[in-house]
Motif scaffolding. Structure first.
Motif: not given
Ligand SMILES: *Cc1c(COP(=O)(O)O)cnc(C)c1O
Length: 461
Positions: A388, A413, A437, A435
């Motif tokens: 990520a 993130q 975003v 992970t």
């Protein structure tokens, strides 16, 4: 009105200067009462700045009044203004002419539906140095040692820390509701010591959508106010006061000032809020009471230069939010079918758990009927935290930073940044994946944004 104010002053004789002050205030009030009947875009563009103001200042736009203080023309005027017997400009920490123009504009925008059917403005607003200051200023008047308040746990990282750490240190207990869509959890958290309910909708970054009318009913049946953080939606997409909320808070640093050039915040309240506080003035006009007392003494006022910039940006507010929201829906639809994406969280997608609620509550002002679901989304990348990270680092459109709602696209993130301090357990409860975003769609061409996300996702296997 002029007569009423004269009697308020308890004087037989009133001097020329005071009379002029009172008449100027009355003229501004009448002007706002006419302006608030105009359409949303007209309020955004022209606000509370009148033709007469423009002639007086030889300027078609309101210019920042940078003076810290306003001069008095007589001892009587000084005494009357400082004793709050007549409204007037004193000192920027309490009220400043430019900040006040912004405050009137915000009161008109968040009170758009309420004011249309009223002869008197039903809302008042107060600007603050930041969104966090707005929240602090809005909630502390209700807090007393040993009391508690109930809040959705799906809130901005800064809000989480303010409630869980700072307010707890001041002796107020924050009771987090872990499933804020479940009304019974709210009910079970409220007792005699509860002073308000707090919710952020849509939430940042989880995009939780709150049922404001149901929460307002619950708050009011317990004699307490509902406070709503409406930063993400802005008054273009949602006006919580007309859905039943008592007080709205905003970070003006985000979409309200899309240029990312000014930090600021605001609280907007409706007249006659529901509260256990006994002070009649506080109940009748919360924002004005806060200005006169705690705000004056806490000192978290907005810079007039920032107020000027925010006024400028609000002129295009509806157009920016509309374009960014339409673009965001296309981006979310692209991500939904992408093989490297585990989950897309966007209220405009039918897969969003509160999509139906979002369709009821997120309606573009003055468009028939036109849902728009904002510029903000989050998506979970398949793979590790490092994957990520790589996706975020590989993107070339916009910037990798903590901001959102601006005219340029922004990504981050949260688990590694904005929501790091609250820990993995609290993040899991708030639905913030490791992970995940957060992606705020700007005004760049949608095709360029989609192409950029695609190439960034191609960097992870
Ligand atoms: C950014 C943000 C805040 C805090 O605003 P600042 O102006 O940065 O202090 C509060 N609530 C939400 C939802 C936000 O996104």
């Amino acid at each position: 009105m002029v007569e009423r104010l004269k009697t308020l002053l308890e004087r037989d004789h009133i001097d020329r200067i005071l009379e002029a002050d009172i008449e100027a205030q009355e003229k501004q009030r009448e002007f706002v009462c006419r302006r608030m009947k105009d359409r949303f875009d007209t309020i955004c563009v022209l606000g509370a700045y009148s033709q007469d103001d423009a002639y007086a200042f030889k300027s078609i736009v309101p210019c920042a009044s940078m003076s810290v203080a306003s001069p008095f023309q007589s001892a009587e005027e000084a005494a009357a203004v400082l004793a709050y017997k007549i409204p007037g400009y004193v000192y920027t920490r309490i009220v400043n002419p430019t900040n006040y123009l912004l405050e009137l504009t915000l009161a008109m925008l968040d009170g758009y539906d309420l004011n249309r059917y009223s002869d008197e403005i039903q809302t008042s607003a107060l600007t603050t140095s930041s969104g966090m200051a707005a929240i602090f200023t809005a909630v502390t008047p209700f807090l007393h040692p040993g009391c508690n308040f109930v809040s959705s746990n799906k809130v901005y990282g800064g809000t989480y820390m303010q409630f869980d750490v700072e307010l707890r240190q001041l002796g107020a207990e924050c009771r987090w509701v872990e499933n804020p869509g479940d009304l019974s959890e709210w009910k079970n958290s409220i007792d005699d010591g509860t002073r308000f309910m707090y919710v952020e909708t849509p939430s940042n970054p989880g995009l939780f959508i709150a049922d404001i009318p149901a929460l307002a009913d619950l708050a009011h049946s317990n004699g307490i106010p509902l406070i709503v953080d409406s930063t993400i939606a802005t008054p273009v997409l949602m006006r919580p006061l007309s859905l039943g909320a008592d007080i709205v808070v905003h970070s003006l640093s985000k979409a309200m000032t899309g240029s990312a050039r000014a930090i600021g915040g605001a609280l907007v309240s409706r007249k006659n809020i529901v509260t256990k506080e006994k002070n009649a003035e506080l109940r009748a006009d919360f924002a004005t009471w806060v200005r006169k007392w705690p705000y004056r003494d806490i000192g978290a006022c907005m810079s007039p230069a920032n107020a000027e910039r925010t006024l400028d940006e609000i002129r295009t507010l509806r157009h920016r939010i509309k374009t960014m929201s339409h673009s965001a829906l296309r981006v979310a639809e692209f991500l939904r079918s992408h093989p490297k994406i585990l989950r897309v969280n966007y209220p405009g997608l039918p897969s969003h758990p509160q999509h139906d609620l979002a369709r009821r509550e997120m309606v573009m002002v003055d468009e028939e009927p036109a849902n728009a679901f904002s510029y903000l989304m989050s998506f979970d990348v398949k793979g590790s935290v490092a994957d990520a990270n790589r996706v975020v680092e590989s993107m070339r459109i916009g910037y990798h930073t903590t901001h959102l709602g601006s005219s340029c696209t922004i990504r981050i993130q949260p688990s590694c940044t904005t929501h790091l301090q609250q820990g993995e357990e609290a993040r899991r409860k708030a639905g913030i994946g490791e992970t995940q975003v957060r992606y705020s769609v700007g005004l760049e061409a949608t095709s360029d944004i989609i192409r950029d996300i695609d190439q960034a996702l191609a960097t992870v296997s």
